[in-house]
Design a protein around this motif. Structure first.
Motif, short mmCIF file in Angstrom:
data_model
loop_
_atom_site.label_atom_id
_atom_site.label_comp_id
_atom_site.label_asym_id
_atom_site.label_seq_id
_atom_site.Cartn_x
_atom_site.Cartn_y
_atom_site.Cartn_z
N THR A 10 1.52 68.33 48.82
CA THR A 10 1.72 69.08 47.58
C THR A 10 2.96 69.94 47.75
N TYR A 11 3.83 69.95 46.75
CA TYR A 11 4.99 70.84 46.77
C TYR A 11 4.65 72.08 45.95
N THR A 12 5.08 73.22 46.43
CA THR A 12 4.87 74.45 45.66
C THR A 12 6.14 74.73 44.86
N THR A 13 5.98 74.88 43.57
CA THR A 13 7.14 75.19 42.72
C THR A 13 6.80 76.43 41.88
N ASP A 14 7.78 76.94 41.11
CA ASP A 14 7.51 78.13 40.25
C ASP A 14 6.43 77.80 39.23
N GLY A 17 1.64 73.95 41.82
CA GLY A 17 1.69 72.88 42.82
C GLY A 17 1.95 71.52 42.18
N VAL A 18 2.82 70.72 42.82
CA VAL A 18 3.02 69.33 42.40
C VAL A 18 2.33 68.44 43.42
N HIS A 19 1.31 67.72 42.97
CA HIS A 19 0.58 66.84 43.90
C HIS A 19 1.37 65.54 44.03
N ALA A 20 2.33 65.53 44.94
CA ALA A 20 3.24 64.38 45.05
C ALA A 20 2.53 63.18 45.65
N VAL A 21 1.70 63.41 46.65
CA VAL A 21 0.95 62.32 47.30
C VAL A 21 -0.51 62.74 47.41
N GLY A 38 6.85 51.68 42.69
CA GLY A 38 6.31 52.47 41.58
C GLY A 38 7.42 53.15 40.82
N PRO A 39 7.09 53.72 39.65
CA PRO A 39 8.12 54.36 38.83
C PRO A 39 8.60 55.66 39.46
N SER A 40 9.67 56.20 38.91
CA SER A 40 10.23 57.44 39.42
C SER A 40 9.17 58.55 39.41
N GLY A 41 9.09 59.29 40.50
CA GLY A 41 8.18 60.43 40.56
C GLY A 41 6.76 60.10 40.99
N CYS A 42 6.49 58.84 41.38
CA CYS A 42 5.11 58.47 41.71
C CYS A 42 4.73 58.84 43.15
N GLY A 43 5.70 59.31 43.95
CA GLY A 43 5.36 59.77 45.30
C GLY A 43 5.79 58.85 46.43
N LYS A 44 6.60 57.83 46.12
CA LYS A 44 7.02 56.89 47.17
C LYS A 44 7.87 57.56 48.24
N THR A 45 8.90 58.27 47.77
CA THR A 45 9.82 58.88 48.73
C THR A 45 9.10 59.94 49.56
N THR A 46 8.22 60.70 48.92
CA THR A 46 7.49 61.73 49.66
C THR A 46 6.65 61.08 50.76
N THR A 47 6.02 59.97 50.45
CA THR A 47 5.22 59.26 51.46
C THR A 47 6.12 58.85 52.63
N ASP A 178 14.64 53.57 52.16
CA ASP A 178 14.39 54.14 50.84
C ASP A 178 15.48 53.68 49.87
N GLU A 179 15.16 52.71 49.04
CA GLU A 179 16.10 52.16 48.05
C GLU A 179 17.49 51.94 48.65
N PRO A 180 17.59 51.23 49.77
CA PRO A 180 18.90 51.14 50.43
C PRO A 180 19.91 50.31 49.64
P1 ATP Z 1 12.07 58.41 42.73
O1 ATP Z 1 11.95 56.93 42.63
O2 ATP Z 1 12.61 59.05 41.48
O3 ATP Z 1 12.78 58.88 43.97
P2 ATP Z 1 9.46 58.87 43.94
O4 ATP Z 1 8.38 57.96 43.52
O5 ATP Z 1 10.10 58.62 45.24
O6 ATP Z 1 10.55 58.99 42.81
P3 ATP Z 1 8.94 61.53 44.93
O7 ATP Z 1 10.39 61.82 45.18
O8 ATP Z 1 8.08 61.27 46.09
O9 ATP Z 1 8.80 60.32 43.91
O10 ATP Z 1 8.33 62.73 44.08
C1 ATP Z 1 6.96 62.82 43.76
C2 ATP Z 1 6.72 64.08 42.94
O11 ATP Z 1 7.00 65.24 43.74
C3 ATP Z 1 7.62 64.20 41.72
O12 ATP Z 1 6.88 64.80 40.68
C4 ATP Z 1 8.74 65.10 42.19
O13 ATP Z 1 9.30 65.81 41.10
C5 ATP Z 1 8.03 66.02 43.15
N1 ATP Z 1 8.89 66.50 44.23
C6 ATP Z 1 9.57 65.74 45.13
N2 ATP Z 1 10.24 66.51 46.01
C7 ATP Z 1 9.98 67.80 45.66
C8 ATP Z 1 10.37 69.08 46.18
N3 ATP Z 1 11.16 69.18 47.26
N4 ATP Z 1 9.90 70.18 45.55
C9 ATP Z 1 9.10 70.10 44.49
N5 ATP Z 1 8.67 68.93 43.94
C10 ATP Z 1 9.10 67.80 44.52
#
Ligand code: ATP
Length: 384
Positions: A10-14, A17-21, A38-47, A178-180
């Motif tokens: 989870t990321y903490t923002t203003d 919390g954003v439950h990224a994964v 998955g689509p943008s923002g689904c949590g792939k990169t965070t994983t 990651d999307e190389p």
């Molecule tokens: P993309 O294809 O656009 O890169 P993604 O599937 O890889 O997207 P992530 O980058 O993992 O998605 O992000 C997952 C969620 O976490 C999104 O809602 C994103 O806005 C949020 N997020 C990612 N990094 C941070 C951060 N450093 N601080 C706060 N929120 C974040």
């Protein structure tokens, strides 16, 4: 083997919390190519960043060959994880540090780019050994002979290969990508994905790949996990995901499809003004609401009725020549669907046609209400 169990980040923002994964679990067998799609923002990169040790997950366990990298009270730093990576905007070297950078370092020569991870490593090899390893790594990606060239004088495809050579030079246990290929033009991207596939198969290096491009995921992977809102919603071999999607979201994300709502009857679904014979997913019983998933490349447009099963009359709106087939849009009642016709078929816009839906290739799944954006009803393209 890579094991990920109940990963949470989870990321903490203003804005809270954003439950990224959330509760992500998967296993990658040795030598396999595994893709998070998955689509943008689904949590792939965070994983992927959690696998790399660039993020500290607050829950779950990550193990590589049985060794805990993260979880159970432990956190192994990036430089001790035995991984190679190509991220869009990071270059990372084991036993050193994390640099925010391009996939490669433009101010260094090709040799220096690849040698760098070895030079800064704790167990720095001898000069001769570095030269040998760099040569070997460059040969793997077909860049031999370019050692002295400044990296910025390489073409886009060569730069991607260089990034790969650098990620591979230490012979890591795990490769994270990651999307190389995302910065390359369409043609080069296609060529590079063939090269990447061949290289991964040849080296047998366990790989986790992140992309939002379904064709890339299907082409490259042994297994694919489709992610939606921080969770894996379906996982399987490319063929399984394509032929047996569990939900409309997955069906739409892994390929083109027309969705047609209907009601389950014995052996099919009442829709399109009749009964469409099809395979029914297990959860469906007569009377249930279902969604037909119709892949355009399986639907055949005929100028006249052939008398076969599952044939429905409609009006042709578009028939565009694509070399090996005509890409058609047909209206059947309220449904607008894409289908294919023989490239030599003589078809005219607005003529009556029959669409054959081969029962073996029609699938009905539970209708959870999710829909992709509708196909437009403004048909501007002329029929050939
Ligand atoms: P993309 O294809 O656009 O890169 P993604 O599937 O890889 O997207 P992530 O980058 O993992 O998605 O992000 C997952 C969620 O976490 C999104 O809602 C994103 O806005 C949020 N997020 C990612 N990094 C941070 C951060 N450093 N601080 C706060 N929120 C974040």
């Amino acid at each position: 083997m890579l094991e990920v169990e109940r990963l949470r980040k989870t990321y903490t923002t203003d804005r809270g919390g954003v439950h990224a994964v959330e509760d992500v679990s998967f296993t990658v067998e040795d030598g396999r190519f595994y893709t998070l799609l998955g689509p943008s923002g689904c949590g792939k990169t965070t994983t992927l960043r959690c696998l790399a040790g660039l993020e500290r997950p607050e829950g779950g366990v990550i193990r590589l060959d049985g060794r805990v990298l993260s979880g159970e009270g432990r956190f192994v730093p990036t430089y001790s994880r035995d991984i190679g990576m190509v991220f869009q905007s990071y270059a990372i070297w084991p036993h050193s540090m994390v640099f925010q950078s391009y996939a490669i370092w433009p101010h260094m020569s090709v040799f220096q780019n690849v040698a760098f991870p070895l030079e800064v490593s704790q167990d720095r090899p001898s000069k001769e050994e570095i030269a040998r390893l760099v040569k070997e790594s460059l040969a793997l990606v077909g860049l031999e002979g370019l050692e002295r060239r400044p990296a910025q004088q390489l073409s886009g495809g060569q730069q991607q290969r260089l990034a790969l050579a650098r990620a591979l030079v230490r012979k890591p246990r795990l490769l994270l990508l990651d999307e190389p290929l995302s910065n390359l033009d369409a043609k080069l991207r296609q060529r590079m994905r063939i090269e990447l596939r061949e290289l991964q198969r040849r080296l047998g290096i366990t790989t986790v790949y992140v992309t939002h491009d379904q064709a890339e995921a299907l082409f490259l992977s042994h297994r694919v996990a489709v992610m939606q809102s921080g969770r894996i919603v379906q996982e399987g071999r490319p063929r399984e995901l394509y032929a047996s999607p569990a939900s409309p979201f997955v069906a739409d994300f892994v390929g083109d499809a027309t969705f047609v709502p209907g009601e389950v009857v014995d052996g099919g679904v009442r829709a399109l003004g009749g009964v469409v014979r099809c395979a029914l997913s297990e959860a469906l019983v007569p009377g249930a609401k279902a969604l037909l998933v119709l892949r355009p490349e399986r639907l055949l447009v005929h100028p006249g009725a052939t008398g076969g099963p599952n044939e429905f009359a409609g009006t042709l709106r578009v028939a565009a020549f694509l070399g090996d087939h005509l890409d058609c849009v047909v209206e059947i009642g309220d449904t607008v669907m894409r289908a294919r016709a023989h490239p030599a078929a003589e078809l005219r816009r607005d003529q009556k046609v029959w669409v054959e839906l081969p029962p073996d290739h029609c699938l009905a799944i539970p209708d959870d209400g999710w829909r992709p954006r509708a196909l437009t009803r403004t048909f501007e393209q002329d029929t050939e």
